[in-house]
Enzyme design. Structure first.
Site, PDB file in Angstrom:
ATOM      1  CB  ILE A 248     -27.114  35.238  39.558  1.00 42.85           C
ATOM      2  CG1 ILE A 248     -25.618  35.500  39.673  1.00 42.85           C
ATOM      3  CG2 ILE A 248     -27.910  36.213  40.417  1.00 42.85           C
ATOM      4  CD1 ILE A 248     -25.055  35.430  41.062  1.00 42.85           C
ATOM      5  CB  THR A 249     -31.675  34.494  38.066  1.00 36.91           C
ATOM      6  OG1 THR A 249     -31.060  35.297  37.063  1.00 36.91           O
ATOM      7  CG2 THR A 249     -31.871  35.257  39.335  1.00 36.91           C
ATOM      8  CD  GLN A 250     -32.727  27.979  34.283  1.00 37.45           C
ATOM      9  OE1 GLN A 250     -31.519  27.964  34.090  1.00 37.45           O
ATOM     10  NE2 GLN A 250     -33.608  27.623  33.380  1.00 37.45           N
TER      11      GLN A 250
ATOM     12  N   GLY B 245     -33.156  32.470  29.674  1.00 38.72           N
ATOM     13  CA  GLY B 245     -31.710  32.497  29.818  1.00 38.72           C
ATOM     14  C   GLY B 245     -31.269  32.347  31.252  1.00 38.72           C
TER      15      GLY B 245
ATOM     16  CG  ASP C  96     -40.129  41.737  33.625  1.00 36.91           C
ATOM     17  OD1 ASP C  96     -41.170  41.927  34.269  1.00 36.91           O
ATOM     18  OD2 ASP C  96     -39.313  40.837  33.893  1.00 36.91           O
TER      19      ASP C  96
END
Lengths: 204, 255
Positions: free
Chosen positions: B28-30, B34, B158
């Site tokens: 999904i995301t990089q 992580g 965040d």
């Protein structure tokens, strides 16, 4: 045959997970004795169903133990004892055996889990002598566990669950997330989730 | 149907995802620290998010193992604490801190950022009064959730509109801004009760609003208004926010 082969996600091929459930067990003392004497024919996780909430709860512990086996981090003699300790929220092994394991004179409803590994028999803490095929496992269980076999369903487990005990083990009393949840099913789902989270965070 | 996704993996999968499952894990995301995969927990019909912190080859192996373990464990602890307190965050399903992964509940829905952009970009926002009403309602829900988070003694670290999801319940028809606000990505979260840390959380959110939703910026005041009502010490956090605005996110190193 009431022994169920459970297919779990992210389990390497060659591993088998079998679960069975016996109600009104009369020979807990004998079964407990086999574990104490390390009888290698009795390589099962014997779980006191009164401390179990649901299939999801049960299989979360099974998966946790399987992962521990796969990464080579077992802290107890084998994957079956590891399943019992995986239910705990702390690292006290004796405590886990007492709470989720079989207790002589007390355990009435017994969930049995058997893990089959593809590695050579007799290695990795697996016995060379214990049964490996579903038929042989079931024959062995029905011969030695004196109780009424039932399917491992949520409704059968729910009949055995001792909620005051479960609430104590997972510290579910006075949890803000559980307040003001009027719907009973939703309330139970949240307790189940809190238990699984406690297990995932064991020892933290 | 074409070949499965396998060949698309540009990064080596964590070991746990190399074992058979009903559907291939989806990257999904990089991020810098992580990766996040969508996969399944125990059963094919139980989707989950798997956060994986790969080991860093440039770090000393012992330090690397210790940092990875501590960070995964810290994130899981914060999620558990929030969940117990009733703050809407993903539940933890499973964890292996030593091997750098954490399995969480999959939140079905879209990020708040995307929802606001869709709303502002579509005709829905052209109805004047109604616009303020629907957006305002979302702002107040965000204010309440952030307030609830801070009340438990956790700061997010965040806080952006990309790290808030709008959870869609089945059969719900409430327009693009409907759904429960769920906070995600606690990789930088920490336990803190200080006005300073809480104010910085709000400041980061304010900046994120200003840079990504210029039209929604004026609505940020509604977030703060609701936040101010959500717990006892919130008003002193809002006072502190004034100081933070004057100097920025980083505290002066002078004096």
């Amino acid at each position: 045959m009431a022994l169920e082969n459970v297919a779990l996600e992210h389990v390497p091929s060659g591993y088998g997970v079998y679960v069975g459930f016996f109600r009104d067990v009369t020979n807990a003392d004998f079964l407990h004795q086999q574990l104490l004497s390390r009888n290698r024919d009795f390589e099962y996780a014997f779980i006191d169903a009164s401390s179990v909430i649901s299939r999801l709860h049960l299989l979360s512990a099974v998966y946790s133990a399987l992962n521990t086996l796969l990464v080579g981090a077992l802290r107890t003699p084998n994957v079956h004892s590891e399943i019992v300790t995986s239910f705990n929220t702390n690292n006290n092994i004796a405590d886990a055996y007492r709470r989720w394991g079989i207790t002589p004179g007390k355990t009435k409803d017994l969930i049995v889990v058997k893990i089959i590994s593809p590695t050579a028999e007799g290695q990795n803490g697996f016995s060379a002598t214990s049964a490996r095929t579903p038929e042989a496992i079931w024959a062995h269980l029905t011969e030695h566990v004196m109780g009424k076999p039932v399917p491992v369903t949520d409704s059968e487990i729910a009949q055995a669950t001792d909620w005051p005990k479960v609430r104590k083990y997972y510290r579910l009393n006075g949890v803000p997330a559980l307040e003001k949840v009027a719907d009973k099913a939703e309330h139970q789902r949240k307790m189940e989730q809190l238990a699984i989270m406690g297990m995932a965070l064991r020892g933290l | 149907m074409a070949v499965p996704h396998q060949q698309q993996h540009q990064f080596p999968l964590p070991q746990i995802l190399t074992h058979p499952s009903s559907s291939p894990a989806l990257l999904i995301t990089q991020g810098a620290e992580g990766r996040l995969y969508k996969t399944t927990h125990l059963f094919p019909d139980r989707p989950c998010a798997l956060k994986y912190r790969p080991s860093k080859p440039y770090r000393h192996p012992i330090l690397d193992a210790r940092l990875t373990k501590a960070r995964i464990a810290a994130e899981a602890k914060v999620l558990e604490r929030c969940w117990r307190e009733g703050v809407p965050v993903p539940a933890v399903y499973a964890m292996d801190a030593a091997n750098g992964w954490l399995m969480m509940e999959w939140i079905e829905g879209v990020p708040v950022r995307q929802a606001i952009n869709e709303y502002l970009g579509s005709g829905e926002s052209q109805e004047g009064q109604e616009e303020a009403e629907e957006l305002g309602d979302l702002m107040r829900r965000i204010g309440r959730v952030v307030g609830a988070l801070h009340k438990t003694g956790v700061v997010h670290g965040d806080l952006t509109t990309s790290n808030m999801m709008l959870r869609r319940q089945e059969g719900e028809q409430k327009g693009v801004l409907g759904g429960e606000v769920v906070l995600i990505d606690f990789g930088l979260a920490m336990q803190s009760m200080s006005d300073e840390d809480r104010a910085v959380d709000l400041y980061v959110l304010e900046r994120a609003f200003a840079s990504t939703h210029p039209r929604a910026e004026k609505l940020f005041g509604m977030i703060l208004e609701e936040y101010g009502k959500s717990f006892k010490k919130a008003t002193s956090v809002l006072t502190k926010l004034e100081d933070v605005r004057m100097r920025g996110r980083k505290r002066s190193m002078l004096g």
